[in-house]
Design a protein around this motif. Structure first.
Motif, PDB file in Angstrom:
ATOM      1  N   UNK A  25    -126.937  17.558 -26.639  1.00  0.00           N
ATOM      2  CA  UNK A  25    -126.999  16.323 -26.636  1.00  0.00           C
ATOM      3  C   UNK A  25    -125.348  15.766 -26.655  1.00  0.00           C
ATOM      4  N   UNK A  26    -125.963  16.834 -28.493  1.00  0.00           N
ATOM      5  CA  UNK A  26    -124.378  15.948 -29.258  1.00  0.00           C
ATOM      6  C   UNK A  26    -122.962  16.700 -28.373  1.00  0.00           C
ATOM      7  N   UNK A  27    -122.669  17.969 -28.743  1.00  0.00           N
ATOM      8  CA  UNK A  27    -121.723  18.131 -28.241  1.00  0.00           C
ATOM      9  C   UNK A  27    -121.138  17.055 -26.188  1.00  0.00           C
ATOM     10  N   UNK A  28    -122.683  16.708 -25.497  1.00  0.00           N
ATOM     11  CA  UNK A  28    -122.142  16.262 -24.559  1.00  0.00           C
ATOM     12  C   UNK A  28    -121.232  14.911 -24.702  1.00  0.00           C
ATOM     13  N   UNK A  29    -122.005  14.367 -26.493  1.00  0.00           N
ATOM     14  CA  UNK A  29    -121.475  12.801 -26.671  1.00  0.00           C
ATOM     15  C   UNK A  29    -120.029  13.144 -27.038  1.00  0.00           C
ATOM     16  N   UNK A  30    -119.282  14.406 -27.742  1.00  0.00           N
ATOM     17  CA  UNK A  30    -118.245  14.786 -28.336  1.00  0.00           C
ATOM     18  C   UNK A  30    -116.970  14.480 -27.652  1.00  0.00           C
ATOM     19  N   UNK A  31    -117.644  14.728 -26.206  1.00  0.00           N
ATOM     20  CA  UNK A  31    -116.693  15.420 -24.663  1.00  0.00           C
ATOM     21  C   UNK A  31    -116.496  13.597 -24.118  1.00  0.00           C
ATOM     22  N   UNK A  32    -116.983  12.601 -24.607  1.00  0.00           N
ATOM     23  CA  UNK A  32    -116.661  11.437 -24.560  1.00  0.00           C
ATOM     24  C   UNK A  32    -117.985  10.930 -23.164  1.00  0.00           C
ATOM     25  N   UNK A  33    -119.248  11.088 -23.237  1.00  0.00           N
ATOM     26  CA  UNK A  33    -119.761  11.051 -22.056  1.00  0.00           C
ATOM     27  C   UNK A  33    -121.234   9.890 -22.647  1.00  0.00           C
ATOM     28  N   UNK A  34    -121.334   9.049 -22.123  1.00  0.00           N
ATOM     29  CA  UNK A  34    -122.106   7.440 -23.726  1.00  0.00           C
ATOM     30  C   UNK A  34    -123.172   8.526 -24.129  1.00  0.00           C
ATOM     31  N   UNK A  35    -124.211   7.762 -24.376  1.00  0.00           N
ATOM     32  CA  UNK A  35    -124.918   8.585 -25.195  1.00  0.00           C
ATOM     33  C   UNK A  35    -126.082   8.500 -23.929  1.00  0.00           C
ATOM     34  N   UNK A  36    -126.471   7.597 -23.745  1.00  0.00           N
ATOM     35  CA  UNK A  36    -128.025   7.634 -22.730  1.00  0.00           C
ATOM     36  C   UNK A  36    -127.043   8.630 -21.499  1.00  0.00           C
ATOM     37  N   UNK A  38    -125.444  11.293 -22.092  1.00  0.00           N
ATOM     38  CA  UNK A  38    -125.902  12.530 -22.412  1.00  0.00           C
ATOM     39  C   UNK A  38    -127.239  12.576 -22.932  1.00  0.00           C
ATOM     40  N   UNK A  39    -128.275  12.187 -23.048  1.00  0.00           N
ATOM     41  CA  UNK A  39    -129.323  12.421 -23.284  1.00  0.00           C
ATOM     42  C   UNK A  39    -129.965  12.785 -22.523  1.00  0.00           C
ATOM     43  N   UNK A  40    -129.509  12.416 -21.197  1.00  0.00           N
ATOM     44  CA  UNK A  40    -130.117  12.933 -19.704  1.00  0.00           C
ATOM     45  C   UNK A  40    -129.883  13.653 -19.417  1.00  0.00           C
ATOM     46  N   UNK A  41    -128.474  13.739 -19.889  1.00  0.00           N
ATOM     47  CA  UNK A  41    -127.717  15.927 -19.543  1.00  0.00           C
ATOM     48  C   UNK A  41    -128.366  17.116 -20.336  1.00  0.00           C
ATOM     49  N   UNK A  42    -128.655  16.358 -21.282  1.00  0.00           N
ATOM     50  CA  UNK A  42    -129.211  18.017 -22.336  1.00  0.00           C
ATOM     51  C   UNK A  42    -130.778  18.026 -21.763  1.00  0.00           C
ATOM     52  N   UNK A  43    -131.526  16.845 -21.468  1.00  0.00           N
ATOM     53  CA  UNK A  43    -132.387  16.801 -21.386  1.00  0.00           C
ATOM     54  C   UNK A  43    -132.792  17.491 -20.097  1.00  0.00           C
ATOM     55  N   UNK A  44    -131.748  17.626 -19.066  1.00  0.00           N
ATOM     56  CA  UNK A  44    -132.293  18.563 -17.910  1.00  0.00           C
ATOM     57  C   UNK A  44    -131.710  20.005 -18.151  1.00  0.00           C
ATOM     58  N   UNK A  45    -130.365  20.106 -19.043  1.00  0.00           N
ATOM     59  CA  UNK A  45    -129.717  21.102 -18.393  1.00  0.00           C
ATOM     60  C   UNK A  45    -130.515  22.098 -19.631  1.00  0.00           C
ATOM     61  N   UNK A  63    -114.925  22.198 -23.929  1.00  0.00           N
ATOM     62  CA  UNK A  63    -114.974  21.180 -23.142  1.00  0.00           C
ATOM     63  C   UNK A  63    -115.136  19.861 -24.358  1.00  0.00           C
ATOM     64  N   UNK A  64    -115.126  20.319 -25.595  1.00  0.00           N
ATOM     65  CA  UNK A  64    -115.173  18.753 -26.510  1.00  0.00           C
ATOM     66  C   UNK A  64    -113.838  18.006 -26.166  1.00  0.00           C
ATOM     67  N   UNK A  65    -112.538  18.977 -25.717  1.00  0.00           N
ATOM     68  CA  UNK A  65    -111.986  17.861 -25.535  1.00  0.00           C
ATOM     69  C   UNK A  65    -111.360  17.175 -23.937  1.00  0.00           C
ATOM     70  N   UNK A  66    -112.537  17.916 -23.058  1.00  0.00           N
ATOM     71  CA  UNK A  66    -112.447  17.292 -21.773  1.00  0.00           C
ATOM     72  C   UNK A  66    -112.364  15.850 -21.812  1.00  0.00           C
ATOM     73  N   UNK A  67    -111.623  15.503 -21.179  1.00  0.00           N
ATOM     74  CA  UNK A  67    -111.047  13.164 -20.487  1.00  0.00           C
ATOM     75  C   UNK A  67    -112.169  12.472 -19.739  1.00  0.00           C
ATOM     76  N   UNK A  72    -114.565  18.338 -17.779  1.00  0.00           N
ATOM     77  CA  UNK A  72    -115.494  18.638 -17.816  1.00  0.00           C
ATOM     78  C   UNK A  72    -116.026  19.500 -17.243  1.00  0.00           C
ATOM     79  N   UNK A  73    -116.491  19.250 -15.715  1.00  0.00           N
ATOM     80  CA  UNK A  73    -116.915  20.218 -14.673  1.00  0.00           C
ATOM     81  C   UNK A  73    -115.281  21.559 -14.887  1.00  0.00           C
ATOM     82  N   UNK A  74    -114.359  21.108 -14.609  1.00  0.00           N
ATOM     83  CA  UNK A  74    -113.330  21.572 -13.881  1.00  0.00           C
ATOM     84  C   UNK A  74    -113.833  22.927 -15.332  1.00  0.00           C
ATOM     85  N   UNK A  75    -113.896  22.600 -16.609  1.00  0.00           N
ATOM     86  CA  UNK A  75    -113.262  24.187 -17.051  1.00  0.00           C
ATOM     87  C   UNK A  75    -114.851  23.809 -17.846  1.00  0.00           C
TER      88      UNK A  75
END
Length: 99
Positions: A25-36, A38-45, A63-67, A72-75
């Motif tokens: 979740x924290x890593x996804x948030x660092x890519x610029x995804x919203x908190x909700x 990121x939390x949803x994706x992290x749980x599924x992943x 991935x952390x530099x994905x705009x 993010x998907x390309x990386x």
């Protein structure tokens, strides 16, 4: 001084105990995804990928530099793991639609 050292050591120990879901979740948030999202994706992943796959994804520091999610998907695609790509892309779609 001892209290400061004890506090730093305690924080380091607690950080090492973070769950894979919290780290993801924290890593996804660092890519610029919203908190909700990121939390949803992290749980599924975490439910769908192995720990080794999550670690491979986490080691892809770019991935952390994905705009945006497309970058993010390309990386993610660069890992050449169809399961990771399928889980990340479907999680992104589902979680973006929900939030």
């Amino acid at each position: 001084m001892r209290a400061l050292v004890a506090g730093v050591v305690s924080a380091a120990v607690l950080a090492g105990c973070a769950t894979p879901e919290a780290r993801t979740r924290t890593a996804l948030e660092r890519t610029g995804l919203s908190r909700p999202v990121s939390a949803c994706m992290a749980g599924r992943m975490v439910d769908r990928l192995s720990l080794a796959q999550l670690q491979r994804l986490g080691r892809l520091g770019r991935l952390q530099r994905a705009g945006d999610f497309e970058e993010f998907l390309r990386l993610t695609r660069a890992l050449r793991d169809p399961e990771i790509l399928a889980v990340v892309s479907s999680s992104g779609l589902v979680c973006t639609a929900r939030n």
